[in-house]
Scaffold this active site. Structure first.
Site, PDB file in Angstrom:
ATOM      1  N   CYS A   1     -36.647 -43.174  17.793  1.00 15.84           N
ATOM      2  CA  CYS A   1     -36.749 -44.984  18.486  1.00 15.84           C
ATOM      3  C   CYS A   1     -36.294 -45.652  19.388  1.00 15.84           C
ATOM      4  O   CYS A   1     -35.151 -44.693  20.400  1.00 15.84           O
ATOM      5  CB  CYS A   1     -36.032 -45.865  17.286  1.00 15.84           C
ATOM      6  SG  CYS A   1     -37.270 -45.847  16.082  1.00 15.84           S
TER       7      CYS A   1
ATOM      8  N   ARG B   1     -30.112 -42.077  24.629  1.00 19.29           N
ATOM      9  CA  ARG B   1     -29.592 -41.541  23.047  1.00 19.29           C
ATOM     10  C   ARG B   1     -28.849 -40.116  23.496  1.00 19.29           C
ATOM     11  O   ARG B   1     -29.224 -38.898  23.332  1.00 19.29           O
ATOM     12  CB  ARG B   1     -30.625 -41.310  22.283  1.00 19.29           C
ATOM     13  CG  ARG B   1     -30.649 -42.383  22.058  1.00 19.29           C
ATOM     14  CD  ARG B   1     -31.189 -42.763  20.791  1.00 19.29           C
ATOM     15  NE  ARG B   1     -30.686 -42.337  18.637  1.00 19.29           N
ATOM     16  CZ  ARG B   1     -32.115 -42.129  18.157  1.00 19.29           C
ATOM     17  NH1 ARG B   1     -32.603 -42.583  18.011  1.00 19.29           N
ATOM     18  NH2 ARG B   1     -31.314 -41.831  16.910  1.00 19.29           N
TER      19      ARG B   1
ATOM     20  N   LYS C   1     -34.797 -39.792   5.240  1.00 25.79           N
ATOM     21  CA  LYS C   1     -35.455 -38.847   5.793  1.00 25.79           C
ATOM     22  C   LYS C   1     -34.593 -38.092   6.559  1.00 25.79           C
ATOM     23  O   LYS C   1     -34.595 -36.971   6.822  1.00 25.79           O
ATOM     24  CB  LYS C   1     -35.765 -40.245   6.548  1.00 25.79           C
ATOM     25  CG  LYS C   1     -36.594 -40.279   7.779  1.00 25.79           C
ATOM     26  CD  LYS C   1     -37.535 -40.501   8.797  1.00 25.79           C
ATOM     27  CE  LYS C   1     -35.808 -41.994   9.155  1.00 25.79           C
ATOM     28  NZ  LYS C   1     -35.387 -41.094  10.863  1.00 25.79           N
ATOM     29  N   ASN C   2     -33.043 -39.237   6.615  1.00 23.36           N
ATOM     30  CA  ASN C   2     -32.020 -37.898   8.023  1.00 23.36           C
ATOM     31  C   ASN C   2     -31.881 -36.479   7.075  1.00 23.36           C
ATOM     32  O   ASN C   2     -31.093 -36.275   8.322  1.00 23.36           O
ATOM     33  CB  ASN C   2     -31.597 -39.111   8.022  1.00 23.36           C
ATOM     34  CG  ASN C   2     -31.464 -40.243   9.297  1.00 23.36           C
ATOM     35  OD1 ASN C   2     -32.752 -40.203   9.133  1.00 23.36           O
ATOM     36  ND2 ASN C   2     -31.535 -41.512   9.483  1.00 23.36           N
TER      37      ASN C   2
ATOM     38  N   ARG D   1     -42.894 -44.342   9.452  1.00 22.90           N
ATOM     39  CA  ARG D   1     -41.407 -43.060  10.456  1.00 22.90           C
ATOM     40  C   ARG D   1     -40.827 -42.408   9.106  1.00 22.90           C
ATOM     41  O   ARG D   1     -39.958 -41.197   9.280  1.00 22.90           O
ATOM     42  CB  ARG D   1     -41.011 -42.988  11.957  1.00 22.90           C
ATOM     43  CG  ARG D   1     -41.378 -43.233  13.103  1.00 22.90           C
ATOM     44  CD  ARG D   1     -41.155 -43.120  14.367  1.00 22.90           C
ATOM     45  NE  ARG D   1     -39.867 -42.409  13.933  1.00 22.90           N
ATOM     46  CZ  ARG D   1     -38.331 -42.249  14.356  1.00 22.90           C
ATOM     47  NH1 ARG D   1     -38.602 -43.418  15.308  1.00 22.90           N
ATOM     48  NH2 ARG D   1     -37.796 -42.056  14.481  1.00 22.90           N
TER      49      ARG D   1
ATOM     50  N   ASP E   1     -28.484 -48.370  11.113  1.00 23.26           N
ATOM     51  CA  ASP E   1     -29.200 -48.329  10.458  1.00 23.26           C
ATOM     52  C   ASP E   1     -30.115 -49.514   9.893  1.00 23.26           C
ATOM     53  O   ASP E   1     -31.073 -49.821   9.143  1.00 23.26           O
ATOM     54  CB  ASP E   1     -29.940 -46.896   9.538  1.00 23.26           C
ATOM     55  CG  ASP E   1     -30.615 -45.853  11.090  1.00 23.26           C
ATOM     56  OD1 ASP E   1     -30.164 -46.632  12.355  1.00 23.26           O
ATOM     57  OD2 ASP E   1     -30.627 -45.222  10.237  1.00 23.26           O
TER      58      ASP E   1
END
Ligand code: UD1
Length: 446
Positions: free
Chosen positions: A133, A138, A38-39, A413, A321
């Site tokens: 999230c 951030r 995903k990232n 997600r 993560d």
């Protein structure tokens, strides 16, 4: 059940109030195929707008964050064609709007990759401030610092970050913190700026390398990605590409820890074992056995888990993560462990939920003192964010009795078919959306 509608391009729009119902107690055993990262997919999708030619992307994960990003691109005139669940064709020759401000885009953090991609190509971009999230403050100061160093004017107004430039010129940029997002954004702008850019103290994550490889496949000149100094020689234009995204390090790590947590035996397939080294090292420390081959890793948890110390760090350190997943495992180990979160300050919110399942964890600032308990017991719990949500599902799979996990949209997600992959490993987990479904689940799982 939740409504699933499809728009003309075959992208799924989902609205749901679903939960997972879980009957714990089964060790998870078997093989699981890991999807695309995903990232890595998020910046690669955004970077596809940097050329007028067509880009074909394979191994795309079918998760909410990537789908939202693709929809946001369609909103500004990009042609997006899903030629299979994991394949997409993107053509951005006819972008008609340099303002990205749809309702969906504010929900995901990666929206800010449009800033780098569009600033690079059009010298102008306005993007809604990122969401994502809620795991701590951030900041985006390093992104802004990088854009300014390359010649852009940047301001924040009316909930948008606006970046404009007359000319973009390479520069020598020192990052004050190691930031995945800022490294990626600066790399995109520098790829089309005049002259050379050097990014010092760059992030080294596999997805940073994947984006650099993708940009290079489009004709960029980027060297050193994967080290902390990235050198970029700007080029005047990029062309189309055929590219396959790397496997997801965090999805793989999550299933590896599922073996440890449920005392199971799981082989994660389609992975790059090198990307999993910090995860493998911790699993060995806590008493799991590991077998590695070229593109698979098997984790066997035959013995009781041992406690350990772990601190999250930028790659190649232990990933933030994976912090909730390792904590869920350590809370079942024989002894006391210390978990230190050094990347995001608000990443222990799930501990309250885990405590309700019987865990004994004390959080002080960025440190959790984890006293192992013999077992978890089922409870009604909430997923507070993406990774913690997945970790709590695994706690429920190890727990005695039935649990429900709410707010599973967070999990969706970033994990494709999470409950189906778990079911294939022997987990008793189902999506339910009514009391009736829940009763049926209880009858079935006895
Ligand atoms: C990415 C990942 C996320 C992962 C994180 C760290 C994506 C879409 N998300 O998030 O899953 O948890 O990397 O591996 O790829 N910071 C600043 N100023 C900035 C930018 C960051 O101070 O301008 C700080 C952050 O507050 C945080 C740290 O740097 O403390 C790391 O953040 P960063 O690497 O940027 O994370 P993301 O790219 O947001």
């Amino acid at each position: 059940m939740g409504r699933v509608t499809e728009n003309v391009h075959g992208l799924r729009k989902e609205e749901r109030m679903e939960q997972y119902a879980i009957q714990g107690g089964n060790p998870l055993v078997g093989e699981v195929e890991i999807g695309g990262a995903k990232n890595a997919a998020l910046p690669i999708i955004a970077a596809s707008v940097m050329t007028d030619e067509t880009v074909h992307i394979e191994n795309l994960p079918d998760v909410r964050d990537t789908n939202v990003l693709l929809e946001a691109m369609q909103d500004i005139g990009v042609l997006v064609n899903r030629s299979g669940r994991h394949k997409v064709t993107i053509n951005a020759a006819r972008i008609n709007n340099l303002v990205v401000d749809g309702d969906n885009i504010r929900k995901i953090r990666a929206s800010y990759y449009f800033l780098g991609a569009m600033l690079a190509k059009y010298k102008s971009a306005e993007v809604a401030l990122p969401g994502g999230c809620d795991i701590g403050c951030r900041a985006i100061d390093q992104h802004i610092k990088g854009f300014r160093a390359l010649g852009a004017e940047v301001k924040i107004e009316y909930g948008l970050i606006k970046a404009h430039a007359e000319r973009l010129r390479g520069n020598h940029i020192y990052m004050d913190v190691v930031s995945v997002g800022a490294t990626i954004n600066i790399m995109m702008v520098a790829a089309l700026a005049e002259g050379q850019t050097i990014i010092e103290n760059a992030a080294k994550e596999p997805h940073v390398v994947d984006l650099a490889n993708f940009l290079n496949s489009m004709g960029a000149n980027i060297k050193g990605a994967g080290t902390d100094v990235i050198r970029i020689k700007g080029v005047t234009g990029l062309h189309g590409s055929d590219y396959a995204i790397i496997p997801d390090q965090i999805e793989a790590g999550t299933f590896m820890f599922a073996a440890a947590i449920t005392k199971g035996d799981i082989t994660v397939k389609n992975v790059i074992p090198k990307h999993l080294e910090s995860i493998t090292a911790k699993l060995l420390e806590i008493g799991c056995e590991i077998e590695e081959s070229d593109d698979a890793v098997r984790v066997v948890a035959a013995k009781p888990l041992r406690p350990t110390q772990v601190k999250t760090l930028p790659y190649p350190g232990f990933p933030t993560d994976m912090q909730p997943q390792i904590t869920v495992a350590l809370a079942l180990s024989r002894g006391t462990s210390i978990v230190t979160e050094s990347i995001f300050e608000n990443r222990f919110k799930y501990v309250d939920e885990l405590t309700r399942m019987g865990a004994d964890i004390k959080v002080e600032g960025n440190t959790a003192i984890v006293n192992g308990v013999a077992k978890y017991t089922g409870a009604r719990i909430n997923a507070p964010d993406l990774r913690a949500g997945a970790a709590l599902v695994m706690a429920a799979l190890a727990a005695e009795g039935v649990s429900t996990v709410e707010e599973i949209h967070y999990i969706e997600r970033g994990y494709e078919d999470f409950h189906l992959k778990l079911q294939a490993l022997g987990a008793q987990i189902e999506k339910v959306s009514s009391d009736r479904d829940m009763q049926k689940f209880r009858l079935k799982t006895g």
